[in-house]
Design a protein around this motif. Structure first.
Motif, mmCIF file in Angstrom:
data_model
loop_
_atom_site.group_PDB
_atom_site.id
_atom_site.type_symbol
_atom_site.label_atom_id
_atom_site.label_comp_id
_atom_site.label_asym_id
_atom_site.label_seq_id
_atom_site.Cartn_x
_atom_site.Cartn_y
_atom_site.Cartn_z
ATOM 1 N N ASP A 1 39.322 -6.853 -28.229
ATOM 2 C CA ASP A 1 39.976 -8.156 -28.127
ATOM 3 C C ASP A 1 40.396 -8.644 -29.504
ATOM 4 O OD1 ASP A 1 40.898 -10.626 -27.415
ATOM 5 O OD2 ASP A 1 38.908 -11.517 -27.166
ATOM 6 N N SER A 2 41.680 -8.496 -29.805
ATOM 7 C CA SER A 2 42.217 -9.007 -31.060
ATOM 8 C C SER A 2 42.563 -10.479 -30.961
ATOM 9 C CB SER A 2 43.480 -8.232 -31.438
ATOM 10 O OG SER A 2 44.532 -8.546 -30.537
ATOM 11 N N GLY A 3 42.579 -10.997 -29.732
ATOM 12 C CA GLY A 3 43.027 -12.350 -29.483
ATOM 13 C C GLY A 3 44.470 -12.411 -29.012
ATOM 14 N N GLY A 4 45.188 -11.256 -29.159
ATOM 15 C CA GLY A 4 46.596 -11.250 -28.777
ATOM 16 C C GLY A 4 47.422 -12.065 -29.774
ATOM 17 N N LYS B 1 42.712 -13.559 -33.591
ATOM 18 C CA LYS B 1 41.415 -13.954 -34.125
ATOM 19 C C LYS B 1 41.403 -13.815 -35.648
ATOM 20 C CE LYS B 1 38.609 -12.375 -30.163
ATOM 21 N NZ LYS B 1 37.901 -13.636 -29.879
ATOM 22 N N PRO B 2 40.490 -14.511 -36.326
ATOM 23 C CA PRO B 2 40.283 -14.254 -37.761
ATOM 24 C C PRO B 2 39.825 -12.814 -37.966
ATOM 25 C CG PRO B 2 39.227 -16.301 -37.082
ATOM 26 C CD PRO B 2 39.652 -15.599 -35.829
ATOM 27 N N LEU C 1 39.524 -3.392 -16.786
ATOM 28 C CA LEU C 1 39.445 -2.844 -18.143
ATOM 29 C C LEU C 1 40.803 -2.882 -18.821
ATOM 30 C CD1 LEU C 1 37.300 0.207 -17.083
ATOM 31 C CD2 LEU C 1 36.539 -1.418 -18.816
ATOM 32 N N CYS C 2 40.837 -3.383 -20.033
ATOM 33 C CA CYS C 2 42.101 -3.425 -20.772
ATOM 34 C C CYS C 2 41.820 -3.751 -22.233
ATOM 35 C CB CYS C 2 43.047 -4.456 -20.175
ATOM 36 S SG CYS C 2 42.442 -6.161 -20.310
ATOM 37 N N GLU C 3 42.869 -3.669 -23.056
ATOM 38 C CA GLU C 3 42.836 -4.170 -24.418
ATOM 39 C C GLU C 3 43.665 -5.451 -24.497
ATOM 40 O OE1 GLU C 3 42.498 -0.105 -27.143
ATOM 41 O OE2 GLU C 3 44.415 -1.154 -26.981
ATOM 42 N N ASN C 4 43.349 -6.295 -25.446
ATOM 43 C CA ASN C 4 44.141 -7.505 -25.699
ATOM 44 C C ASN C 4 44.695 -7.409 -27.112
ATOM 45 O OD1 ASN C 4 45.263 -10.075 -25.476
ATOM 46 N ND2 ASN C 4 43.382 -11.105 -26.125
ATOM 47 N N MET C 5 45.975 -7.059 -27.214
ATOM 48 C CA MET C 5 46.589 -6.784 -28.514
ATOM 49 C C MET C 5 47.890 -7.570 -28.693
ATOM 50 S SD MET C 5 44.589 -4.563 -29.997
ATOM 51 C CE MET C 5 45.570 -3.699 -31.222
ATOM 52 N N ASP D 1 43.841 -15.798 -26.510
ATOM 53 C CA ASP D 1 42.481 -15.349 -26.826
ATOM 54 C C ASP D 1 41.480 -15.782 -25.768
ATOM 55 O OD1 ASP D 1 40.542 -14.061 -28.303
ATOM 56 O OD2 ASP D 1 40.083 -15.817 -29.529
ATOM 57 N N ALA D 2 41.915 -16.575 -24.815
ATOM 58 C CA ALA D 2 41.077 -16.900 -23.649
ATOM 59 C C ALA D 2 41.470 -15.958 -22.527
ATOM 60 C CB ALA D 2 41.254 -18.358 -23.251
ATOM 61 N N GLU D 3 41.363 -14.650 -22.826
ATOM 62 C CA GLU D 3 41.859 -13.612 -21.919
ATOM 63 C C GLU D 3 40.827 -13.133 -20.911
ATOM 64 O OE1 GLU D 3 39.101 -11.365 -23.911
ATOM 65 O OE2 GLU D 3 40.423 -12.855 -24.762
#
Length: 509
Positions: free
Chosen positions: A278-281, A285-286, A325-329, A355-357
């Motif tokens: 989770d990058s936050g999209g 994220k910091p 299942l997934c990535e958040n990019m 980021d509220a994914e």
């Protein structure tokens, strides 16, 4: 006072002769025994098994303990060449009555876990190859503490530099082998969850996670179906799929079925958040500590490990697991703040913050789980940083529409040592998420504060009102926890998997 030979052997590894002994200990056996000690130097009480071992040494074990004084709870002292084992670690079981009732924990069991872990770590540090642990008068708890302490994530370290972990087993001629096996299974399952969470995101993608789970459960009468993005599109899981827009890594959806009770008409549904990174999209994220977001699939790891433990213990329950299942990019195709997406139940969601994914992927998973008309649904997720602000790193937050289910999971946490605390589901929070013009919900909501509560209120919109539901927010206990010596203070924890197993055994009976 004359110092005995057994006492002097403690210093062996610091001498030339001791270095030879120390380097050859990997093929030796060690034993963990328990002792109850209080502040009085002579007030020492051995466990029943330790008493017998003391008799076999003609009383030398107790004599040596008294030379150095009481062994405090959570610590261990090693005695060399005392009896048939080259090394004997005596671990302090302390006084369970010193646990305050407000701690809401079974102090007897927790002290056993702590003592078993202390003994195993002490012998492991001396490179003992095989460690036997007595039951410490609660074999299941002893196995949990010993097994969880005997873990180290070092999968990608040079083989020559990896720490050799000992084999841990119940001591010979000890009772409680069946309970020990139960505890060992729980520790093994939690350690698997820890491994899944700790593995770097490039080596634990949705595809790899899916195959890992399928392989692990293949021999346990557990069915694992792996669905792709096209399946999710057909199911109209627009909320889930919106999170995958910014990554090239394909999303997966796992449906896991364990039918330990073939007569059960309804299943227990477990839903686990599976964001493998989770990058936050776009709502990035910091960068500091972003690497820890490899464990944002902690809910998914807990669901898979819970079913693994139930199947290995052959618990007569019918459980289904649902894992998106997934990535958040972030990328040129990523979902943008302000975009509106549609969940499986037709509700529209304004994605105010990408980021509220977690709540977005859980929304569709909860809708899908509801189609099976389960006894109840429990979802578990590393959902909000707000839960750690509220509760710290020693307890998971639970939101529940059922008082009975709350009481059962609360009791399970008391027994397992992995506690939970009830959080509110006030209408106030639902209003903050749902009172908007132009769409049904906002994934961030109005107002300030109460972030874990508004997140739970959001998820509640995707569960049938007739279906009892629990939401477990585990962001606070994801990793680097300071409250459990047997899981350590560094790394991912796999918590509160043992609580889920204990809870399902009770709730499903």
């Amino acid at each position: 006072m004359a110092i005995s030979r057994s006492y002097l052997l403690v210093r062996y590894k610091y001498s030339v002769l001791g270095q030879r002994l120390y380097s050859s200990m990997s093929d030796k056996r060690g034993l963990v025994l328990g002792v109850y000690s209080t502040d009085g130097q002579d007030d020492v009480r051995l466990t029943k098994f330790a008493q017998k071992y003391n008799e076999s040494t003609s009383g030398k074990l107790l004599e040596q303990i008294k030379i150095c004084g009481p062994i405090s709870s959570g610590s261990a002292r090693i005695y060399w060449d005392l009896g048939k084992y080259p090394a004997v670690a005596v671990a302090g079981l302390g006084d369970a009555s010193k646990w305050d009732e407000l701690d809401e924990i079974n102090g007897v069991k927790e002290n056993v876990r702590i003592a078993a872990a202390a003994g195993v770590r002490a012998l492991s540090a001396c490179k003992i190859g095989t460690i036997e642990v007595e039951d410490l008068e609660d074999a299941e708890a002893a196995a949990e503490g010993a097994g969880l302490a005997n873990y180290k994530f070092q999968e990608y370290k040079n083989k020559e530099k990896q720490t050799s972990l000992p084999t841990v087993a119940l001591a010979e001629n000890n009772s409680g082998s069946e309970e020990w096996d139960k505890g060992s299974i729980l520790a093994d399952a939690q350690n698997w969850a820890r491994k899944l969470m700790e593995t770097p995101a490039n080596l634990m993608t949705p595809t790899i996670f899916s195959e890992n789970v399928k392989t692990k459960l293949a021999s346990l009468n557990v069915d694992v179906q792996i669905y792709d993005e096209e399946w999710a599109r057909v199911k109209q899981m627009g909320s889930f799929l919106s999170v995958t827009n910014g990554t090239k890594e394909p999303a997966k959806f796992l449906e896991i079925t364990y039918k330990g009770d073939n007569s059960a008409d309804k299943c227990i549904a477990l839903v686990g958040k599976g964001v493998t990174f989770d990058s936050g999209g776009i709502s990035l994220k910091p960068s500091a500590s972003m690497d820890q977001m490899r464990a944002d699939m902690g809910g998914a790891a807990n669901v898979a490990a819970t079913i693994y433990a139930l199947a290995r213990q052959k618990v007569p329950v019918h459980v289904k697991g649902f894992i998106p299942l997934c990535e958040n990019m972030p990328s040129g195709t990523a979902t943008k703040p302000g975009d509106v997406v549609f969940a499986m139940n037709g509700k529209s969601i304004c994605v105010d913050n990408t980021d509220a994914e977690g709540r977005l992927i859980l929304a569709d998973a909860l809708c899908y789980a509801s189609t099976f008309n389960p006894l109840f649904i429990l979802d578990i997720a590393t959902l909000t940083g707000a839960i750690k602000v509220a509760l710290g790193d020693c307890v998971a937050g639970v939101f529940s529409t059922s008082n009975k289910l709350w009481e059962q999971i609360h009791e399970a946490g008391y027994e397992s040592g992995d506690r939970v605390w009830r959080m509110p589901l006030f209408k106030h929070y639902s209003d903050q998420m749902c009172d908007h013009n132009g769409y049904d919900l906002n994934n961030l909501g109005k107002g300030k504060g109460g972030g874990s509560c508004t997140a739970a209120a959001f998820l509640r919109q995707f569960v049938d009102k007739e279906t009892p539901w629990l939401h477990v927010d585990i962001a606070g206990v994801m990793g680097d926890c300071s409250d459990q010596s047997y899981t350590g203070s560094k790394g991912m924890t796999g918590r509160p998997m043992r609580t889920l197993v204990q809870f399902i055994k009770k709730a499903g009976s």
